[in-house]
Design an enzyme around this catalytic site. Structure first.
Site, mmCIF file in Angstrom:
data_model
loop_
_atom_site.group_PDB
_atom_site.id
_atom_site.type_symbol
_atom_site.label_atom_id
_atom_site.label_comp_id
_atom_site.label_asym_id
_atom_site.label_seq_id
_atom_site.Cartn_x
_atom_site.Cartn_y
_atom_site.Cartn_z
ATOM 1 N N SER A 14 3.240 24.521 12.778
ATOM 2 C CA SER A 14 2.258 24.987 13.757
ATOM 3 C C SER A 14 1.321 26.001 13.122
ATOM 4 O O SER A 14 1.754 26.916 12.432
ATOM 5 C CB SER A 14 2.972 25.627 14.954
ATOM 6 O OG SER A 14 2.071 26.359 15.764
ATOM 7 N N LYS A 15 0.014 25.859 13.407
ATOM 8 C CA LYS A 15 -0.967 26.803 12.871
ATOM 9 C C LYS A 15 -0.807 28.185 13.483
ATOM 10 O O LYS A 15 -1.289 29.168 12.939
ATOM 11 C CB LYS A 15 -2.383 26.283 13.096
ATOM 12 C CG LYS A 15 -2.767 26.118 14.555
ATOM 13 C CD LYS A 15 -4.156 25.514 14.671
ATOM 14 C CE LYS A 15 -4.561 25.295 16.117
ATOM 15 N NZ LYS A 15 -5.874 24.654 16.253
ATOM 16 N N ARG A 16 -0.140 28.262 14.636
ATOM 17 C CA ARG A 16 0.074 29.566 15.276
ATOM 18 C C ARG A 16 1.228 30.330 14.645
ATOM 19 O O ARG A 16 1.348 31.534 14.805
ATOM 20 C CB ARG A 16 0.327 29.387 16.770
ATOM 21 C CG ARG A 16 -0.874 28.845 17.534
ATOM 22 C CD ARG A 16 -0.557 28.625 19.007
ATOM 23 N NE ARG A 16 -1.714 28.136 19.734
ATOM 24 C CZ ARG A 16 -2.083 26.857 19.792
ATOM 25 N NH1 ARG A 16 -1.372 25.948 19.128
ATOM 26 N NH2 ARG A 16 -3.147 26.477 20.463
ATOM 27 N N ARG A 17 2.104 29.609 13.928
ATOM 28 C CA ARG A 17 3.315 30.234 13.414
ATOM 29 C C ARG A 17 3.449 30.108 11.899
ATOM 30 O O ARG A 17 3.994 31.006 11.242
ATOM 31 C CB ARG A 17 4.524 29.572 14.101
ATOM 32 C CG ARG A 17 5.888 30.078 13.681
ATOM 33 C CD ARG A 17 6.993 29.286 14.356
ATOM 34 N NE ARG A 17 6.854 27.856 14.120
ATOM 35 C CZ ARG A 17 6.731 26.945 15.084
ATOM 36 N NH1 ARG A 17 6.713 27.323 16.351
ATOM 37 N NH2 ARG A 17 6.618 25.660 14.788
ATOM 38 N N VAL B 285 -0.485 26.666 7.423
ATOM 39 C CA VAL B 285 -0.677 25.216 7.453
ATOM 40 C C VAL B 285 -2.007 24.772 6.855
ATOM 41 O O VAL B 285 -2.227 23.574 6.677
ATOM 42 C CB VAL B 285 -0.585 24.671 8.896
ATOM 43 C CG1 VAL B 285 0.772 24.983 9.513
ATOM 44 C CG2 VAL B 285 -1.705 25.231 9.770
#
Length: 454
Positions: free
Chosen positions: A223-226, A229
């Site tokens: 995930s790009k939020r976590r 990436v």
């Protein structure tokens, strides 16, 4: 930023297109104005070019822009309506919830047979067959079947007449002659709806191939939020494009032997979609770093020196530009090349050679400067002032000093290394001292003795 999962999908598409003499089609799906900026499009094209997918290659076609085909999308929606494959619906979300008692159920078909014509605010819904099932022929996953009873009458055009992505995507694929759709498995659930649309247009659907999801070390979807990436982030950290390409090609597929490090051209020849796994693929940064280290060590030294240049300037360099000496770095390069895994590590390995004083690393100082360190440094200073200045002589002197103090070489050289280079870990000590030179080495040993005396 370009997601590594998108990069993996692009590479697989590229391999299939080039193997078959076909075309890799880049389409920018830009109908959402809030998520579309020219610089982002440039970013996609540049990211693709960085992994070898170039506009200059004859296999590359595009970019096409979905927004430029809007009139064709509207025509296609009206075609489906005229064929009775679609109908207008004026149900609101609140009305649907009141009828079903839930906000989570799909559409209940209330307007299916009401015969509504177009009016502002009425959505156009596809008339899903009541019976049977839709079988998706997937080159990786076999033939998953979806009962039509589980597929709601989905919206294909909004109340303002604008087609939704699902329809626009199919129409663009039709117009651009797409024969294979190779994408992430999160799109598998869209496939039966898209296949129904293809069939409604009287056209054979493309071959589908849904790639396994990429997960992190906790087996969570990347995930790009976590997670980190973005392809650009890895390249900016000093991962070589060819190493990243090699690693991404093996995320979910393998050539069937024990050889992992191989050039893209070879991987392209060997790649087969049916051999792609269905299990999630673990994005292992440590393994990527190991791949990168292999690629770095395989570079000719001259090429290694060339690719290092951007990493020998700000913000990586801690020295002033005029302190940098290209001849000195050329001597250090073969030593550095065998030790780093990413290019962003280069500056830390060589900063001592360009700074006026040894770098200050307090952890290294505390670790190396144990009781008796001053006596070792003093003896080494005295002997180094008179010895021949080459690797063999420098090592012999330190071995003799170590023996005189009842120490192994490793223990005796620790305070000398930190005094001269600032850190307990680095390039081979005696090669480093030879390059640093007698005068600068002795000055740094003096500085260390002064600090210890304090």
């Amino acid at each position: 930023m370009f997601h590594v999962g998108g990069a993996r999908s692009a590479l697989y598409n590229w391999a299939v297109a080039r193997q078959s003499g076909g075309k890799f089609v880049l389409r920018i799906e830009d109908t959402d104005a809030a998520r579309n900026k020219p610089e982002w499009i440039d970013g996609i094209i540049n990211a693709l070019a960085s992994i070898g997918i170039s506009e200059t290659d004859s296999a590359f076609e595009g970019p096409f822009f979905q927004s430029q085909n809007a009139d064709r999308h509207r025509e296609a929606a009206q075609q489906l309506y005229a064929q009775d494959n679609a109908y207008y619906c004026d149900c609101t979300r609140e009305q649907l919830q009141a009828r079903t008692g839930s906000q989570h159920l799909g559409y209940d078909g209330f307007c299916r047979d009401r015969g509504l014509e177009y009016a502002g605010g009425r959505a156009l819904r596809f008339r899903t067959p009541d019976e049977g099932e839709t079988v998706v022929v997937d080159l990786i996953r076999g033939e998953p079947a979806f009962p039509n009873s589980a597929i709601e009458d989905f919206v294909i055009a909004r109340g303002d007449g604008s087609p939704v992505f699902l329809l626009a995507n199919v129409v663009d694929d039709l117009d651009e002659g797409i024969t294979e759709v190779i994408r992430g498995e999160e799109h598998l659930s869209n496939s039966p709806k898209q296949q129904l649309l293809w069939e409604a247009f009287g056209t054979k659907p493309p071959a589908w191939a849904h790639l396994p999801v990429i997960v992190n070390e906790k087996r969570q979807k990347l995930s790009k939020r976590r997670d980190k990436v973005a392809l650009e982030d890895y390249l900016a950290e000093g991962y070589l494009p060819e190493a990243v390409v090699n690693y991404l090609m093996l995320l979910g597929w393998g050539p069937g032997d024990d050889v992992e490090i191989r050039p893209y051209e070879e991987l392209e020849r060997m790649f087969r979609l049916p051999d792609v796994n269905t299990a999630p693929a673990f994005f292992d940064v440590k393994k990527l770093s190991a791949f990168n280290g292999e690629y770095i060590r395989a570079l000719p030294v001259e090429r290694f020196i060339e690719v290092c240049q951007s990493w020998l300037r700000e913000p990586y360099a801690t020295w002033r530009p005029e302190q940098y000496d290209a001849d000195v770095f050329a001597k250090l390069a073969p030593l550095v090349q065998t030790r780093i895994t990413v290019l962003s590590e280069v500056a830390r390995y060589v900063d001592w050679a360009f700074l006026d004083d040894a770098p200050k690393d307090e952890e290294s100082w505390t670790k190396a400067m144990k009781p008796g360190a001053d006596a070792i440094i003093k003896d080494v200073h005295e002997r180094y002032a008179a010895t021949v200045w080459d690797v063999g002589s420098l090592k012999t002197v330190l071995e003799e000093v170590a023996a005189a103090h009842g120490l192994k070489l490793g223990k005796a050289q620790a305070p000398v290394r930190v005094a001269a280079t600032g850190r307990t870990v680095g390039l081979p000590l005696f090669e480093s001292l030879e390059i640093l030179g007698r005068g600068r080495t002795l000055a740094r040993l003096d500085a260390a003795l002064e600090r210890l005396a304090e």
